[in-house]
Design a protein around this motif. Structure first.
Motif, mmCIF file in Angstrom:
data_model
loop_
_atom_site.group_PDB
_atom_site.id
_atom_site.type_symbol
_atom_site.label_atom_id
_atom_site.label_comp_id
_atom_site.label_asym_id
_atom_site.label_seq_id
_atom_site.Cartn_x
_atom_site.Cartn_y
_atom_site.Cartn_z
ATOM 1 N N ALA A 89 -19.169 40.014 47.156
ATOM 2 C CA ALA A 89 -19.561 38.636 47.466
ATOM 3 C C ALA A 89 -20.525 38.612 48.639
ATOM 4 C CB ALA A 89 -18.318 37.797 47.782
ATOM 5 N N MET A 90 -20.262 39.441 49.644
ATOM 6 C CA MET A 90 -21.157 39.544 50.795
ATOM 7 C C MET A 90 -22.565 39.917 50.362
ATOM 8 S SD MET A 90 -19.217 41.579 53.865
ATOM 9 C CE MET A 90 -20.823 41.896 54.586
ATOM 10 N N TYR A 146 -19.598 27.928 45.816
ATOM 11 C CA TYR A 146 -19.070 28.750 44.721
ATOM 12 C C TYR A 146 -18.015 29.728 45.218
ATOM 13 C CZ TYR A 146 -18.877 32.325 41.074
ATOM 14 O OH TYR A 146 -18.430 33.223 40.137
ATOM 15 N N PHE A 147 -18.320 30.444 46.291
ATOM 16 C CA PHE A 147 -17.379 31.448 46.802
ATOM 17 C C PHE A 147 -16.164 30.795 47.470
ATOM 18 C CE2 PHE A 147 -21.231 34.241 46.740
ATOM 19 C CZ PHE A 147 -20.747 35.123 45.778
ATOM 20 N N ILE A 148 -16.360 29.644 48.096
ATOM 21 C CA ILE A 148 -15.222 28.933 48.684
ATOM 22 C C ILE A 148 -14.291 28.418 47.591
ATOM 23 C CG2 ILE A 148 -14.529 26.841 49.926
ATOM 24 C CD1 ILE A 148 -16.917 27.263 51.755
ATOM 25 N N MET A 149 -14.878 27.871 46.517
ATOM 26 C CA MET A 149 -14.063 27.324 45.433
ATOM 27 C C MET A 149 -13.284 28.396 44.692
ATOM 28 S SD MET A 149 -16.155 24.088 43.771
ATOM 29 C CE MET A 149 -17.645 24.990 43.383
ATOM 30 N N LYS A 150 -13.752 29.638 44.762
ATOM 31 C CA LYS A 150 -13.003 30.729 44.143
ATOM 32 C C LYS A 150 -11.688 30.983 44.871
ATOM 33 C CE LYS A 150 -14.823 34.331 42.322
ATOM 34 N NZ LYS A 150 -14.530 33.970 40.920
ATOM 35 N N GLU A 151 -11.596 30.490 46.108
ATOM 36 C CA GLU A 151 -10.379 30.657 46.905
ATOM 37 C C GLU A 151 -9.453 29.452 46.778
ATOM 38 O OE1 GLU A 151 -9.850 33.510 48.554
ATOM 39 O OE2 GLU A 151 -11.771 34.225 47.743
ATOM 40 N N LYS A 158 -11.984 21.192 44.300
ATOM 41 C CA LYS A 158 -13.226 21.757 43.774
ATOM 42 C C LYS A 158 -14.209 20.654 43.406
ATOM 43 C CE LYS A 158 -11.231 26.031 41.921
ATOM 44 N NZ LYS A 158 -11.017 26.853 40.706
ATOM 45 N N TRP A 159 -13.682 19.573 42.835
ATOM 46 C CA TRP A 159 -14.543 18.448 42.465
ATOM 47 C C TRP A 159 -15.191 17.836 43.698
ATOM 48 C CZ3 TRP A 159 -15.256 13.340 43.520
ATOM 49 C CH2 TRP A 159 -16.048 12.626 42.619
ATOM 50 N N TRP A 160 -14.396 17.672 44.754
ATOM 51 C CA TRP A 160 -14.922 17.075 45.975
ATOM 52 C C TRP A 160 -15.972 17.968 46.631
ATOM 53 C CZ3 TRP A 160 -15.058 12.310 47.384
ATOM 54 C CH2 TRP A 160 -14.073 11.419 46.957
ATOM 55 N N ILE A 161 -15.737 19.264 46.627
ATOM 56 C CA ILE A 161 -16.716 20.191 47.195
ATOM 57 C C ILE A 161 -18.028 20.111 46.412
ATOM 58 C CG2 ILE A 161 -17.288 22.632 47.524
ATOM 59 C CD1 ILE A 161 -14.313 23.110 48.116
ATOM 60 N N SER A 162 -17.925 20.088 45.094
ATOM 61 C CA SER A 162 -19.119 19.989 44.244
ATOM 62 C C SER A 162 -19.867 18.688 44.504
ATOM 63 C CB SER A 162 -18.725 20.071 42.766
ATOM 64 O OG SER A 162 -18.097 21.295 42.470
ATOM 65 N N ALA A 163 -19.108 17.592 44.640
ATOM 66 C CA ALA A 163 -19.719 16.283 44.878
ATOM 67 C C ALA A 163 -20.430 16.250 46.229
ATOM 68 C CB ALA A 163 -18.653 15.193 44.822
ATOM 69 N N ILE A 200 -28.768 33.115 38.646
ATOM 70 C CA ILE A 200 -28.912 34.570 38.532
ATOM 71 C C ILE A 200 -27.906 35.272 39.438
ATOM 72 C CG2 ILE A 200 -30.435 36.530 39.031
ATOM 73 C CD1 ILE A 200 -32.785 34.774 38.145
ATOM 74 N N CYS A 201 -27.784 34.779 40.668
ATOM 75 C CA CYS A 201 -26.854 35.383 41.629
ATOM 76 C C CYS A 201 -25.410 35.278 41.142
ATOM 77 C CB CYS A 201 -26.991 34.697 42.990
ATOM 78 S SG CYS A 201 -28.563 35.025 43.821
ATOM 79 N N VAL A 202 -25.033 34.103 40.637
ATOM 80 C CA VAL A 202 -23.666 33.906 40.142
ATOM 81 C C VAL A 202 -23.407 34.807 38.933
ATOM 82 C CG1 VAL A 202 -22.088 32.265 39.039
ATOM 83 C CG2 VAL A 202 -23.439 31.559 41.029
ATOM 84 N N TYR A 203 -24.384 34.909 38.039
ATOM 85 C CA TYR A 203 -24.218 35.750 36.856
ATOM 86 C C TYR A 203 -24.036 37.224 37.248
ATOM 87 C CZ TYR A 203 -25.146 38.319 32.587
ATOM 88 O OH TYR A 203 -25.044 39.193 31.528
#
Length: 211
Positions: A89-90, A146-151, A158-163, A200-203
Motif C-alpha cells: 500500500a505504501m 480507498y486505503f482507509i476504507m479498507k480498514e 464508507k459512504w460518508w468518506i466517499s461523499a 490504474i493504481c487501485v487495479y
C-alpha cells in the motif's frame, strides 16, 4: 479473490475508458480552441465573486496545494509503514501521488496552455492544462480514502468518506475557477486524468495483493 478482482476490473475498465475519453475531448478542445467560449462563459460567472466568497475559495483551494498533499502523503505513508506495516500500500500510494504529479507536469509542458488572463498564477512556472489541484488532489484523496476504507467494515462510514471526498474535490475544482487560476476545461481534464491514474493504481494494488 480472483473472481472479485475480475468483477471489479470490468467496472474499473469502463470507468477508465470514459475518463480517458473525457480527457482527450478536453485536450482536443484546447488544441483546436473550440471550447474557449465555454471556458470564458464560466469564468465570467465568477468574475464578480465577493471578497468573502473569494477568501472561502482560496482556503478550499489550499486543500489541493502541494504543501497539503505533500504533508498529508508523508503522514499517511508513516502510518502505513509503522502502524499497518503495509508496504505494498505504501508503494502504490507513493507511486500514485508522486507519479500523478509527474504526469500532470508532463502533460502541462506538452500542451503549454497559458493561465487565464489576470490570474495571480499567470507568472507561475507551470501551465494551466490540466489543473494540478484537480488531478493530483483527486489521486491523493481517492487513494487516501480507498486505503482507509479498507480498514473500515461499516458501510455507512464508507459512504460518508466517499461523499466527503466527492464534495471536497468538487469544491476544490470550483475554487480553482473562482480564484481565476484555471479554466473549467483544465479542471475537468484534471479530474478525468486523475481518475484514470487512480484506477490504474487501485487495479495494480488489487492485482499484487491477490497474488
Amino acid at each position: 479473490m480472483e473472481k472479485d478482482l475480475h468483477k471489479g476490473s470490468g467496472k474499473m475498465l469502463i470507468g477508465g475508458i470514459v475518463s480517458l475519453l473525457i480527457f482527450f475531448v478536453m485536450m482536443l478542445g484546447v488544441k483546436l480552441e473550440f471550447i474557449l467560449s465555454f471556458d470564458h462563459s464560466v469564468q465570467n460567472m465568477f468574475s464578480e465573486t465577493g471578497e468573502g466568497a473569494l477568501h472561502f475559495f482560496e482556503g478550499v483551494s489550499a486543500m489541493g496545494s502541494t504543501a497539503v498533499i505533500a504533508g498529508g502523503s508523508l503522514l499517511f505513508l508513516l502510518w502505513l509503514w509503522f502502524v499497518k506495516k503495509h508496504y505494498v500500500a505504501m508503494t502504490i500510494f507513493a507511486i500514485g501521488v508522486g507519479g500523478g504529479n509527474l504526469l500532470n507536469k508532463f502533460v502541462k509542458n506538452s500542451i503549454e496552455r497559458e493561465r487565464p488572463v489576470g490570474s495571480a498564477e499567470a507568472e507561475a512556472m507551470s501551465y494551466s492544462f490540466p489543473s494540478g489541484h484537480a488531478m493530483v488532489g483527486l489521486v491523493f484523496y481517492v487513494l487516501l480514502a480507498y486505503f482507509i476504507m479498507k480498514e473500515i467494515k461499516s458501510r455507512a462510514a464508507k459512504w460518508w468518506i466517499s461523499a466527503v471526498v466527492f464534495v471536497l474535490m468538487l469544491v476544490i475544482g470550483v475554487s480553482r475557477i473562482a480564484v481565476n487560476a484555471h479554466f473549467m476545461s483544465d479542471v475537468i481534464a484534471g479530474y478525468a486524468l486523475g481518475a484514470v491514474w487512480s484506477l490504474i493504481c487501485v487495479y495494480v494494488f488489487k492485482k499484487v495483493v491477490s497474488q
